[in-house]
Design an enzyme around this catalytic site. Sequence first.
Site, PDB file in Angstrom:
ATOM      1  NE  ARG A  49       1.326  -7.125  -3.511  1.00  0.00           N
ATOM      2  CZ  ARG A  49       1.097  -8.342  -3.961  1.00  0.00           C
ATOM      3  NH1 ARG A  49       1.411  -9.399  -3.230  1.00  0.00           N
ATOM      4  NH2 ARG A  49       0.546  -8.551  -5.132  1.00  0.00           N
ATOM      5  N   GLY A  50      -2.194  -6.704  -2.619  1.00  0.00           N
ATOM      6  CA  GLY A  50      -3.016  -7.770  -3.184  1.00  0.00           C
ATOM      7  C   GLY A  50      -4.434  -7.582  -2.651  1.00  0.00           C
ATOM      8  CB  ALA A  51      -7.695  -7.393  -4.379  1.00  0.00           C
ATOM      9  NE  ARG A  92      -2.530   0.150  -3.348  1.00  0.00           N
ATOM     10  CZ  ARG A  92      -1.970  -0.897  -3.970  1.00  0.00           C
ATOM     11  NH1 ARG A  92      -1.773  -2.024  -3.311  1.00  0.00           N
ATOM     12  NH2 ARG A  92      -1.618  -0.811  -5.228  1.00  0.00           N
ATOM     13  CD  GLN A 197       3.636  -5.380  -7.332  1.00  0.00           C
ATOM     14  OE1 GLN A 197       4.349  -5.186  -8.314  1.00  0.00           O
ATOM     15  NE2 GLN A 197       2.713  -4.529  -6.967  1.00  0.00           N
ATOM     16  CG  ASP A 238      -6.347  -5.033  -7.520  1.00  0.00           C
ATOM     17  OD1 ASP A 238      -5.557  -5.696  -8.210  1.00  0.00           O
ATOM     18  OD2 ASP A 238      -6.101  -4.659  -6.354  1.00  0.00           O
ATOM     19  CG  ASN A 248      -4.863  -7.860 -12.226  1.00  0.00           C
ATOM     20  OD1 ASN A 248      -4.905  -7.879 -10.998  1.00  0.00           O
ATOM     21  ND2 ASN A 248      -3.969  -8.561 -12.897  1.00  0.00           N
ATOM     22  CE  LYS A 249       0.071  -4.081  -9.518  1.00  0.00           C
ATOM     23  NZ  LYS A 249      -0.033  -2.697  -8.939  1.00  0.00           N
TER      24      LYS A 249
HETATM   25  O1  MRU Z   1      -0.513  -3.196  -6.283  1.00  0.00           O
HETATM   26  P1  MRU Z   1      -0.783  -4.581  -5.779  1.00  0.00           P
HETATM   27  O2  MRU Z   1       0.446  -5.390  -5.560  1.00  0.00           O
HETATM   28  O3  MRU Z   1      -1.713  -4.566  -4.587  1.00  0.00           O
HETATM   29  O4  MRU Z   1      -1.590  -5.270  -6.971  1.00  0.00           O
HETATM   30  C1  MRU Z   1      -1.954  -6.610  -6.875  1.00  0.00           C
HETATM   31  C2  MRU Z   1      -2.670  -7.092  -8.082  1.00  0.00           C
HETATM   32  O5  MRU Z   1      -2.866  -6.381  -9.038  1.00  0.00           O
HETATM   33  C3  MRU Z   1      -3.212  -8.479  -8.034  1.00  0.00           C
HETATM   34  O6  MRU Z   1      -3.236  -9.041  -9.313  1.00  0.00           O
HETATM   35  C4  MRU Z   1      -4.653  -8.469  -7.490  1.00  0.00           C
HETATM   36  O7  MRU Z   1      -4.740  -7.686  -6.334  1.00  0.00           O
HETATM   37  C5  MRU Z   1      -5.116  -9.827  -7.185  1.00  0.00           C
HETATM   38  S1  MRU Z   1      -4.213 -10.524  -5.843  1.00  0.00           S
HETATM   39  C6  MRU Z   1      -4.820 -12.050  -5.479  1.00  0.00           C
END
Ligand code: MRU
Length: 351
Positions: A49-51, A92, A197, A238, A248-249
């Site tokens: 996970r993470g963009a 996703r 996370q 994201d 973002n999250k």
């Molecule tokens: O749902 P996730 O864990 O994939 O969400 C991650 C985030 O929201 C991060 O802030 C974003 O992807 C940037 S990661 C470098």
Amino acid sequence: MPPSELSPLEWRGDCLRLLDQTRLPHAEVWRDVRAADEAAAAIREMRVRGAPAIGVTTAYGMALAARGAAALPAPVFAAAMQRAAETLGAARPTAVNLRWAIERATAELAHGRAPREAAEALLDLAHRLREEDVATNRAIGANGAALLAGVSSLLTHCNTGSLATAGFGTALGVVRAAWRAGERFEVFFTETRPWLQGARLTAWELARDEIPARLIVDSAAALLMQRGAVDAIVVGADRIAANGDVVNKIGSYALAIAAERHGVPFYVAAPVSTIDPRSPNGASVVIEERPEEEVTRLACAPIAPEGTAAWNPAFDITPADLVTAIVTEQGIVHAPYAESLPHAAEPAYAR
Ligand code: MRU
């Protein structure tokens, strides 16, 4: 291995090996991914996970699909690649890096190569994107560290470190780079319900880096700012829309509102590949909604009465006017974003 050197994904000659982030911090389990649908499942189920990490995994997913179909006649190969792109594309919806990786792979396929050559080209592309991501994150870190000069405490949300990328991290990379440059501060980080996370992954990375840090529940952030205990907030993204709205999250928007109220700068750190000129604003971005059980249960154990309904958006939209600056590998971008982003993020606009 220090977390700055860690990558949650590595190519093993015939498969992609992923560090399963659903098992951290209690177990370090690596899982082999051998096909595009396995890569899509790993993304959907949050094992990766993470963009940026999602983007690189997608590129390897396309490469794996091509290797699996390389012996087939060209039209059958093309159909298999189309299916792989659709499967990965549906994993996703919010992180633009996923679409970006598919488009980069599709552009390679457009060169009209024979299937075996196309498969080699896609694997080369995946390797390249992985390496570029680490270099990009180090540049984001170097650019963003200057913003943290003199801060004594800062706040971050979710996990934006090595685990969320091919290595080093974006927002957490900025924190890491500032610490290495000699800045001394304490990091507050949110647990980040419901996937935790922050509590699971950011805690793991910061502890290994030996950066002083304290975990807070998401709802403690406003009190912390009211007490003057946060000098800056740094988060990832994201997707960044053309007008500078930041997706973002979930919880980022609430942090930005509280930050404005208390005069705390709200910084966003992200690669240019996260900027999406095709999304005019945040409202045009699909916000992923995940299963209700992720909210009504904690680590599989029920925490709400049986049958409780829940709403579980994974991301939110921080309006551009709450964003103090956006740190990219190309430099630091300020408002008005509709004008500054096209200059600062030229490669994204050339796509
Ligand atoms: O749902 P996730 O864990 O994939 O969400 C991650 C985030 O929201 C991060 O802030 C974003 O992807 C940037 S990661 C470098």
